[in-house]
Design an enzyme around this catalytic site. Structure first.
Site, PDB file in Angstrom:
ATOM      1  N   LEU A 159      10.000  15.370 -14.418  1.00 14.86           N
ATOM      2  CA  LEU A 159      10.005  16.397 -13.381  1.00 14.86           C
ATOM      3  C   LEU A 159       8.957  17.468 -13.646  1.00 14.86           C
ATOM      4  CD1 LEU A 159      13.791  16.887 -12.629  1.00 14.86           C
ATOM      5  CD2 LEU A 159      12.109  15.611 -11.336  1.00 14.86           C
ATOM      6  N   CYS A 160       7.786  17.034 -14.045  1.00 14.50           N
ATOM      7  CA  CYS A 160       6.742  18.015 -14.275  1.00 14.50           C
ATOM      8  C   CYS A 160       5.407  17.445 -13.810  1.00 14.50           C
ATOM      9  CB  CYS A 160       6.682  18.444 -15.731  1.00 14.50           C
ATOM     10  SG  CYS A 160       6.760  17.086 -16.879  1.00 14.50           S
TER      11      CYS A 160
END
Lengths: 299, 139
Positions: free
Chosen positions: A90-91
């Site tokens: 999630l980056c």
């Protein structure tokens, strides 16, 4: 219309996703601020280390007796790549950028007939590289940066690399990590740390802060012993720097990714709400028409 | 007469722990303790685990700081210590130091490879120096 209820549920679910992404964004922003402050505070140490190495190397006439960490093993057949990634996703492209660069390098080096092995920091990098290169992986270090970039894991890694190096397990070590430019820009960087590239030390830069012209430092114990101690310390420092940069980059990348996700969720909610209202209105209109035409039929 | 001082700094990887004017500082150099006064000749030295003492010219000890090794750069108007770990002796608890010594001994026992052994021996020496620093303070 039957899908009014589904639409309502859908809107509710996107709203709660948005709450999560916006919370993650704020957490990443806070961690990023802290990471930047920490990077700022770590700079004097790196500068000091560079100055000492510079001063020391400037006073060494030859490197014939230099430790292996500086002079190299005299061959470059065996490469070790230290891959620095994060434990969590999630980056955005944070992890995959490093993985891509690593793969490129592996292929490149293997083409030249060199042996390549990998030491991986971070679960995400390990997951991605295990598929194709599981036989090359020496070890995976997870949770190294659970509470921010700390010096201890860097020191541990430094010692470990040094041990492997002294045992002849590899000749050249390169670290690949994300350098922090800004919250929206992280640059994948590859840096050779063993043997330590001498050009990296600004020997001339000693001029600014150096003692007086011509007055070289006195050394205690002597140059060689000092260098033998300074190099491993410098190695740890270099790794620490890579870890800190990577940690700050991860937070920056996550903040940006979550900011986008939050905005997308907002757009989606608007679209869904519009559709929902339209359908509702259509249902009401249909009902009205039915009632009116019913009344007309009776009259 | 104005007291002469020099800038004394202790820097760790995570922060500049200390930056102040000092009159006299005793440093645990690898080849023996040495004192730094203003206008010291340029010197680079590695440190052994031990206590750095910041003193007044009159030799009264102002502050004691434990370092587990590191390096020191001295120029006529400045003295910079780079240490991977530096702690104010007052802030070290005896339990922590003893625990650390025990752990270092344990890892020395299982150490196999030469390099690992050296690292472990270093840890033991650092922990011993830490305890010694506390004891010295208590007396």
């Amino acid at each position: 219309m039957a899908n009014l209820k589904t639409l309502r549920n859908r809107i509710a679910s996107v709203k709660s996703t948005q709450k999560i992404t916006s919370a993650m964004k704020m957490i990443a922003a806070t961690k990023l601020r802290r990471a930047q402050a920490a990077a700022e505070e770590g700079r004097p140490y790196a500068d000091g280390m560079e100055r000492m190495l510079g001063g020391l190397l400037a006073s060494m006439p030859s490197l014939d007796n230099a430790p292996k960490l500086l002079a190299g093993t005299g061959s470059d057949g065996k490469h070790l790549i230290l891959v620095v990634t994060g434990d969590r996703g999630l980056c955005g492209a944070f992890n995959s950028n490093v993985v891509r660069e690593t793969k490129r390098r592996i292929i490149d080096l293997q083409h030249q007939g060199k042996q390549v092995r990998l030491l991986i920091v971070g679960r995400k990098g390990a997951d991605a590289l295990r598929r194709e290169y599981s036989s090359l992986i020496v070890d995976v270090i997870e949770q190294a940066m659970r509470y921010g970039a700390k010096f201890d894991p860097a020191r541990e890694l430094g010692r470990r690399l040094n041990t492997l190096y002294q045992e002849g397990e590899f000749d050249v070590c390169t670290v690949i990590y994300n350098t922090f430019r800004s919250a929206i820009s992280q640059v994948v960087t590859a840096r050779q740390i063993i043997p330590f590239p001498r050009e990296d030390v600004p020997v001339a830069a000693a001029g600014g802060e150096a003692p007086m012209e011509g007055a070289a430092y006195e050394m205690e114990p002597d140059e060689e012993e000092l260098l033998a101690e300074l190099l491993p310390a410098n190695l740890s420092m270099q790794i620490f720097r890579a870890l800190s940069e990577s940690y700050a980059s991860e937070q920056g990348a996550r903040m940006t990714a979550m900011d986008n996700a939050t905005r997308n969720a907002g757009d989606m909610i608007n679209r869904l709400t519009l559709t929902y209202n339209r359908s509702r209105q259509a249902a009401i209109t249909t009902e009205l028409i039915e009632i009116i035409s019913g009344a007309n039929a009776i009259a | 007469m104005a007291e002469e001082t020099f800038l004394f700094e202790i820097i760790t990887p995570t922060q500049a722990m200390l930056s102040q004017q000092a009159e006299l500082v005793i440093i645990p150099g690898a080849a023996g303790n040495f004192g730094v006064l203003p206008h010291h000749s340029p010197l680079l030295s590695s440190l052994r685990p031990g206590t750095i003492e910041i003193r007044e010219r009159g030799l009264k000890v102002l502050r004691q700081i434990f370092v587990e090794g590191g390096f020191c750069e001295v120029t006529p108007d400045r003295c910079t210590v780079l240490a991977e770990e530096a702690l104010d002796v007052k802030e070290i608890s005896r339990d922590v130091a003893e625990e650390r010594l025990k752990r270092a001994h344990d890892s020395l026992m299982v150490a196999g490879a030469f390099n690992v052994r050296i690292a472990a021996e270093r840890d033991v020496r650092a922990a011993e120096a830490m305890l010694a620093a506390i004891e010295q303070l208590e007396h």
